[in-house]
Design a protein around this motif. Sequence first.
Motif, PDB file in Angstrom:
ATOM      1  N   LYS A 199       0.832  -1.206   0.000  1.00  0.00           N
ATOM      2  CA  LYS A 199       0.000   0.000   0.000  1.00  0.00           C
ATOM      3  C   LYS A 199       0.865   1.253   0.000  1.00  0.00           C
ATOM      4  O   LYS A 199       0.602   2.200  -0.760  1.00  0.00           O
ATOM      5  CB  LYS A 199      -0.919  -0.009   1.225  1.00  0.00           C
ATOM      6  CG  LYS A 199      -1.841   1.192   1.302  1.00  0.00           C
ATOM      7  CD  LYS A 199      -2.738   1.122   2.531  1.00  0.00           C
ATOM      8  CE  LYS A 199      -3.642   2.344   2.621  1.00  0.00           C
ATOM      9  NZ  LYS A 199      -4.503   2.310   3.839  1.00  0.00           N
ATOM     10  N   ARG A 200       1.911   1.268   0.809  1.00  0.00           N
ATOM     11  CA  ARG A 200       2.787   2.443   0.862  1.00  0.00           C
ATOM     12  C   ARG A 200       3.523   2.632  -0.454  1.00  0.00           C
ATOM     13  O   ARG A 200       3.718   3.765  -0.913  1.00  0.00           O
ATOM     14  CB  ARG A 200       3.783   2.307   2.018  1.00  0.00           C
ATOM     15  CG  ARG A 200       3.147   2.379   3.388  1.00  0.00           C
ATOM     16  CD  ARG A 200       4.173   2.631   4.474  1.00  0.00           C
ATOM     17  NE  ARG A 200       5.162   1.577   4.584  1.00  0.00           N
ATOM     18  CZ  ARG A 200       4.999   0.460   5.306  1.00  0.00           C
ATOM     19  NH1 ARG A 200       3.850   0.249   5.949  1.00  0.00           N
ATOM     20  NH2 ARG A 200       5.964  -0.441   5.374  1.00  0.00           N
ATOM     21  N   LYS A 201       3.945   1.546  -1.064  1.00  0.00           N
ATOM     22  CA  LYS A 201       4.658   1.651  -2.338  1.00  0.00           C
ATOM     23  C   LYS A 201       3.770   2.248  -3.416  1.00  0.00           C
ATOM     24  O   LYS A 201       4.176   3.121  -4.174  1.00  0.00           O
ATOM     25  CB  LYS A 201       5.171   0.289  -2.796  1.00  0.00           C
ATOM     26  CG  LYS A 201       5.926   0.369  -4.133  1.00  0.00           C
ATOM     27  CD  LYS A 201       6.276  -0.989  -4.669  1.00  0.00           C
ATOM     28  CE  LYS A 201       7.077  -0.856  -5.988  1.00  0.00           C
ATOM     29  NZ  LYS A 201       6.348  -0.118  -7.037  1.00  0.00           N
ATOM     30  N   MET A 202       2.538   1.765  -3.520  1.00  0.00           N
ATOM     31  CA  MET A 202       1.640   2.227  -4.577  1.00  0.00           C
ATOM     32  C   MET A 202       1.216   3.677  -4.366  1.00  0.00           C
ATOM     33  O   MET A 202       0.846   4.360  -5.320  1.00  0.00           O
ATOM     34  CB  MET A 202       0.434   1.302  -4.663  1.00  0.00           C
ATOM     35  CG  MET A 202       0.790  -0.106  -5.113  1.00  0.00           C
ATOM     36  SD  MET A 202      -0.622  -1.240  -5.189  1.00  0.00           S
ATOM     37  CE  MET A 202      -1.517  -0.542  -6.589  1.00  0.00           C
ATOM     38  N   GLU A 203       1.295   4.149  -3.139  1.00  0.00           N
ATOM     39  CA  GLU A 203       0.950   5.545  -2.861  1.00  0.00           C
ATOM     40  C   GLU A 203       2.147   6.476  -3.036  1.00  0.00           C
ATOM     41  O   GLU A 203       1.989   7.691  -3.059  1.00  0.00           O
ATOM     42  CB  GLU A 203       0.410   5.667  -1.429  1.00  0.00           C
ATOM     43  CG  GLU A 203      -0.959   5.023  -1.250  1.00  0.00           C
ATOM     44  CD  GLU A 203      -1.415   5.021   0.195  1.00  0.00           C
ATOM     45  OE1 GLU A 203      -0.578   5.327   1.082  1.00  0.00           O
ATOM     46  OE2 GLU A 203      -2.592   4.701   0.439  1.00  0.00           O
ATOM     47  N   GLY A 204       3.353   5.910  -3.185  1.00  0.00           N
ATOM     48  CA  GLY A 204       4.560   6.709  -3.319  1.00  0.00           C
ATOM     49  C   GLY A 204       5.088   6.695  -4.734  1.00  0.00           C
ATOM     50  O   GLY A 204       4.352   6.497  -5.697  1.00  0.00           O
ATOM     51  N   ASP A 205       6.411   6.917  -4.868  1.00  0.00           N
ATOM     52  CA  ASP A 205       7.020   6.908  -6.190  1.00  0.00           C
ATOM     53  C   ASP A 205       8.106   5.838  -6.246  1.00  0.00           C
ATOM     54  O   ASP A 205       8.379   5.140  -5.274  1.00  0.00           O
ATOM     55  CB  ASP A 205       7.581   8.282  -6.565  1.00  0.00           C
ATOM     56  CG  ASP A 205       8.636   8.773  -5.587  1.00  0.00           C
ATOM     57  OD1 ASP A 205       9.485   7.957  -5.169  1.00  0.00           O
ATOM     58  OD2 ASP A 205       8.618   9.968  -5.245  1.00  0.00           O
ATOM     59  N   GLU A 206       8.735   5.697  -7.406  1.00  0.00           N
ATOM     60  CA  GLU A 206       9.687   4.616  -7.645  1.00  0.00           C
ATOM     61  C   GLU A 206      10.887   4.668  -6.699  1.00  0.00           C
ATOM     62  O   GLU A 206      11.505   3.648  -6.428  1.00  0.00           O
ATOM     63  CB  GLU A 206      10.191   4.677  -9.089  1.00  0.00           C
ATOM     64  CG  GLU A 206       9.190   4.158 -10.113  1.00  0.00           C
ATOM     65  CD  GLU A 206       9.037   2.642 -10.048  1.00  0.00           C
ATOM     66  OE1 GLU A 206       9.936   1.923 -10.493  1.00  0.00           O
ATOM     67  OE2 GLU A 206       8.003   2.195  -9.525  1.00  0.00           O
ATOM     68  N   LEU A 207      11.239   5.826  -6.218  1.00  0.00           N
ATOM     69  CA  LEU A 207      12.443   5.970  -5.411  1.00  0.00           C
ATOM     70  C   LEU A 207      12.161   5.951  -3.918  1.00  0.00           C
ATOM     71  O   LEU A 207      13.061   6.201  -3.119  1.00  0.00           O
ATOM     72  CB  LEU A 207      13.173   7.265  -5.787  1.00  0.00           C
ATOM     73  CG  LEU A 207      13.636   7.351  -7.242  1.00  0.00           C
ATOM     74  CD1 LEU A 207      14.287   8.694  -7.503  1.00  0.00           C
ATOM     75  CD2 LEU A 207      14.591   6.217  -7.590  1.00  0.00           C
ATOM     76  N   ASP A 208      10.922   5.656  -3.509  1.00  0.00           N
ATOM     77  CA  ASP A 208      10.592   5.630  -2.091  1.00  0.00           C
ATOM     78  C   ASP A 208      11.408   4.571  -1.362  1.00  0.00           C
ATOM     79  O   ASP A 208      11.619   3.465  -1.868  1.00  0.00           O
ATOM     80  CB  ASP A 208       9.104   5.355  -1.894  1.00  0.00           C
ATOM     81  CG  ASP A 208       8.279   6.628  -1.914  1.00  0.00           C
ATOM     82  OD1 ASP A 208       8.874   7.697  -2.116  1.00  0.00           O
ATOM     83  OD2 ASP A 208       7.052   6.555  -1.732  1.00  0.00           O
ATOM     84  N   THR A 209      11.876   4.925  -0.160  1.00  0.00           N
ATOM     85  CA  THR A 209      12.681   4.013   0.633  1.00  0.00           C
ATOM     86  C   THR A 209      11.961   3.634   1.919  1.00  0.00           C
ATOM     87  O   THR A 209      11.041   4.322   2.361  1.00  0.00           O
ATOM     88  CB  THR A 209      14.042   4.642   0.976  1.00  0.00           C
ATOM     89  OG1 THR A 209      13.822   5.892   1.653  1.00  0.00           O
ATOM     90  CG2 THR A 209      14.853   4.865  -0.291  1.00  0.00           C
ATOM     91  N   GLU A 210      12.401   2.529   2.509  1.00  0.00           N
ATOM     92  CA  GLU A 210      11.831   1.997   3.735  1.00  0.00           C
ATOM     93  C   GLU A 210      12.963   1.511   4.629  1.00  0.00           C
ATOM     94  O   GLU A 210      14.048   1.157   4.147  1.00  0.00           O
ATOM     95  CB  GLU A 210      10.921   0.793   3.424  1.00  0.00           C
ATOM     96  CG  GLU A 210       9.655   1.129   2.674  1.00  0.00           C
ATOM     97  CD  GLU A 210       8.495   1.430   3.618  1.00  0.00           C
ATOM     98  OE1 GLU A 210       8.540   0.986   4.788  1.00  0.00           O
ATOM     99  OE2 GLU A 210       7.538   2.093   3.179  1.00  0.00           O
TER     100      GLU A 210
END
Length: 263
Positions: free
Chosen positions: A202-213
């Motif tokens: 869910k967090r990935k789809m709401e963010g962008d390609e470069l989002d980190t965790e």
Amino acid sequence: MEQLIKDKILEVEKRFHVKVLFAIDAGSRAWGFPSQDSDYDVRFIYIHQPDWYLSIDQQGVGTKQNVIELPIDEMLDMSGWEITKALRLFRKSNPSLLEWLRSSIVYYEKYSFIEDLKRLEPMVFKPSTCLYHYMNIAESNYHEHLQGPIVKAKKYFYALRAALACEWIEKYKTAPPVEFKMLLEDILPDGELKDEIEQLQKRKMEGDELDTESRNTIIDEYLESELERIEAYSKRGKAPAGDPTPALNALFRSTLMEVYPSS
């Protein structure tokens, strides 16, 4: 974007004097976990006119290249394989091509080629080939991209999707589905691990390609144990019996006659 892709297909046919048989999305959009700025990974299979095949030069040699690649921009990556190249890879149970056949995002399809090809899949599917392919994807993403304290979220999904695909092959002895959700629902039971993956998705789809965790201990433990187990299992895969070449030759010839009936 879909209309632009269809326009590009017509451009390919006109520019290269070919007919496109089908075109699909083969990236994160088809897998079911695109980011907001994910590009479109379009892949297609095409066929030349009969005269192209009736010459002394082999396909893939000199000017007779068997791949068409369009210039890549920020949103569109588009390339295709010539039909005989595709059929030779299909004969080897090429996992990428098997995924193309399962993509839920079909931009273009014409003629009977794809449906006929799907019917021949049981003759060519090699569990060991696909297991090694997905195992290598899972291992490379986990060991090369998921070891630091901060990681890219998409690398978790590349590793997870590949690991789940291996479990699917082990369970069903067939090529896995493309959609991550189908793999997740079928392979993993409800519980903490699945909840963690769904929240990360869910967090990935709401963010962008470069989002980190931050690294996820629960997912890490699953990947580590599964990769070890899958590596042991992968040595037991068996290849299908028989030679599918005559059937693939027949499919190529029938497609050539269907696409160019007057030649």
